[in-house]
Scaffold this motif. Structure first.
Motif, PDB file in Angstrom:
ATOM      1  N   TRP A 160     -64.388 -44.891   2.131  1.00  0.00           N
ATOM      2  CA  TRP A 160     -64.372 -44.531   3.867  1.00  0.00           C
ATOM      3  C   TRP A 160     -63.171 -45.426   4.207  1.00  0.00           C
ATOM      4  O   TRP A 160     -62.217 -44.933   4.840  1.00  0.00           O
ATOM      5  N   ILE A 161     -63.511 -46.816   4.110  1.00  0.00           N
ATOM      6  CA  ILE A 161     -62.734 -47.736   4.537  1.00  0.00           C
ATOM      7  C   ILE A 161     -61.473 -47.843   3.682  1.00  0.00           C
ATOM      8  O   ILE A 161     -60.381 -48.114   4.358  1.00  0.00           O
ATOM      9  N   GLY A 162     -61.561 -48.164   2.325  1.00  0.00           N
ATOM     10  CA  GLY A 162     -60.537 -48.159   1.526  1.00  0.00           C
ATOM     11  C   GLY A 162     -59.519 -47.131   1.663  1.00  0.00           C
ATOM     12  O   GLY A 162     -58.395 -47.283   1.839  1.00  0.00           O
ATOM     13  N   LYS A 163     -59.971 -45.899   1.874  1.00  0.00           N
ATOM     14  CA  LYS A 163     -59.025 -44.916   1.797  1.00  0.00           C
ATOM     15  C   LYS A 163     -58.227 -44.820   3.152  1.00  0.00           C
ATOM     16  O   LYS A 163     -57.008 -44.697   3.132  1.00  0.00           O
ATOM     17  N   GLY A 164     -58.903 -45.159   4.205  1.00  0.00           N
ATOM     18  CA  GLY A 164     -58.225 -45.493   5.459  1.00  0.00           C
ATOM     19  C   GLY A 164     -57.264 -46.829   5.507  1.00  0.00           C
ATOM     20  O   GLY A 164     -55.863 -46.449   5.863  1.00  0.00           O
ATOM     21  N   GLN A 172     -51.281 -52.519  -1.059  1.00  0.00           N
ATOM     22  CA  GLN A 172     -51.562 -53.938  -1.220  1.00  0.00           C
ATOM     23  C   GLN A 172     -52.798 -54.295  -0.156  1.00  0.00           C
ATOM     24  O   GLN A 172     -53.238 -55.250  -0.371  1.00  0.00           O
ATOM     25  N   SER A 173     -52.840 -53.482   0.926  1.00  0.00           N
ATOM     26  CA  SER A 173     -53.911 -53.697   1.935  1.00  0.00           C
ATOM     27  C   SER A 173     -55.236 -53.694   1.373  1.00  0.00           C
ATOM     28  O   SER A 173     -56.148 -54.331   1.758  1.00  0.00           O
ATOM     29  N   VAL A 174     -55.444 -52.703   0.541  1.00  0.00           N
ATOM     30  CA  VAL A 174     -56.537 -52.585  -0.247  1.00  0.00           C
ATOM     31  C   VAL A 174     -57.076 -53.738  -1.137  1.00  0.00           C
ATOM     32  O   VAL A 174     -58.091 -54.133  -0.980  1.00  0.00           O
ATOM     33  N   PHE A 175     -56.298 -54.372  -1.932  1.00  0.00           N
ATOM     34  CA  PHE A 175     -56.721 -55.407  -2.708  1.00  0.00           C
ATOM     35  C   PHE A 175     -56.755 -56.777  -2.050  1.00  0.00           C
ATOM     36  O   PHE A 175     -57.443 -57.461  -2.079  1.00  0.00           O
TER      37      PHE A 175
END
Length: 401
Positions: A160-164, A172-175
């Motif tokens: 949900w959040i990670g895909k967004g 880079q924002s995911v990590f």
């Protein structure tokens, strides 16, 4: 093995729910070490251009530490203190995620993934041991059921959040976001638990038997071994069912719904098992019921293969019962273990067997499905149920504390 615990002998007079919830969130942040690579797999393929095999190896590298060092991690944690292991593991995970957020060369990325395995292992050994200590006896199975949902919740939140984050801000924002989360949990838990009256966080200083002799005793201890064996056949099956069964359905719309719904159903089953084990029946008996339910569901699956809605319901029921196996296995450990030290070793062995099941299950199911289709799936699931029932019955014969 001496029973000198790294905890005080005090028992929590009431469940410390805030601390339990925070430890559960720490588990979710650790499970995101798997989930963040899963949700960003295509983006990683595109960025590194290393091919699906190498990128897939980076995804699974986190599990290597648990597969090799699961039991020894529980023993080490009981010697140096569970809070130290937990906080150290969370901070290590945060540093590694921040390194990954720079998108380093693939070889360095792979090394960080292997090191993340030690971070993940430290959390899954220490956090449930602390949760059990912070839970009043009348809530212990319930809190273990809650703990057992952390993996499924991590994947749901990441999807949900990670895909967004991935779609709007890039890889880079995911990590980076994961690094901030897991480090924050480490700092928060340190300050909340360091002076907790229930926990004595002084390491074991008494005379200890040889390290390898202790390891052998863990494997020979039925209170540790049997819950892990029950858990092994669950991990063999769940990932394979979630991966391969939706592909057996001809309806593409139903396939999409199965991919969304089934992980949530499994998570519900795990929490439900904790509640049932707390208020209705022993976790050993619940494991017998759950494996029986899996066998019945897969037989319905075989008979109703041509009716898509019934097929979906049967698969959902099977996944629900699989989740209940996970919850009952986790609830067995504080029920059977005689000390916090033994609990930690049991969680370490559970992590090791879980990684073993996750390693051997998918290729075994892929092979039988390729060769025999749905009939091969049904046959292998029934074999798994026979083995699971055998170890569940054996666990019921072990004297509880």
């Amino acid at each position: 093995m001496p029973d000198s615990p790294a905890f005080s002998t005090a028992v929590a007079p009431r469940t410390q729910w805030l601390e339990v919830i925070l430890l559960w969130i720490a588990g979710i942040s650790a499970a995101m070490q798997f989930a963040k690579f899963s949700v960003s797999f295509d983006a990683l393929l595109s960025h590194y251009e290393m091919g699906a095999t190498s990128t897939g190896a980076a995804l699974s590298a986190v599990g290597l530490a648990g597969l090799i060092f699961g039991v020894s991690a529980g023993m080490i944690a009981s010697r140096i203190g569970y809070l130290k292991v937990l906080v150290g593991a969370l901070l290590l995970g945060g540093v590694l995620s921040l390194i990954q957020s720079t998108l380093p060369p693939f070889n360095l990325l792979f090394i960080t993934r292997m090191l993340e395995g030690f971070s993940q292992l430290g959390v899954v050994v220490a956090a449930p041991t602390l949760i059990a200590k912070l839970s009043a006896p009348q809530h212990r199975s319930l809190t273990m059921g809650l703990w057992g949902t952390f993996f499924g919740v991590a994947f749901a939140v990441s999807g949900w959040i990670g895909k967004g984050l991935l779609d709007n801000l890039g890889l880079q924002s995911v990590f980076f976001g994961h690094g901030l989360l897991i480090m924050t949990m480490g700092v928060v838990l340190f300050f909340i638990l360091k002076n907790n009256a229930v926990l004595d966080l002084v390491p074991i200083t008494g005379v200890q038997e040889g390290f390898f002799k202790q390891m052998l005793q863990v494997y020979r201890n039925p209170r540790s071994l049997l819950p892990s064996c029950v858990f092994l056949f669950y991990t063999c099956t769940l990932v394979s069912v979630l991966t391969y069964v939706p592909g057996l359905v001809g309806d593409s719309s139903l396939q999409k719904w199965m991919l969304i719904v089934l992980p949530l159903v499994s998570t519900c089953g795990t929490f439900l098992a904790g509640a049932i084990a707390q208020y209705a029946m022993k976790p050993q008996r619940l494991a017998v019921l759950a494996y029986s339910g899996i066998a019945l569901s897969v037989l319905v699956l075989a008979v109703m293969r041509d009716l898509a809605p019934v097929f979906f319901i049967a698969v959902a029921a099977m996944v629900l019962f699989l989740g209940m196996v996970s919850g009952s296995s986790l609830a067995m450990i504080p029920t059977l273990a005689r000390s916090p030290s033994e609990q930690a070793q049991s969680y370490g062995l559970l992590a090791q067997f879980g990684n073993l099941g996750g390693t051997i299950g998918p290729p075994a199911f892929a092979t039988v499905i390729t060769l025999y289709g749905l009939s091969g799936l049904v046959g292998l699931v029934l074999c798994v149920c026979v083995c699971g029932l055998f170890f569940s019955f054996l666990s019921g014969r072990v004297k509880s504390v």
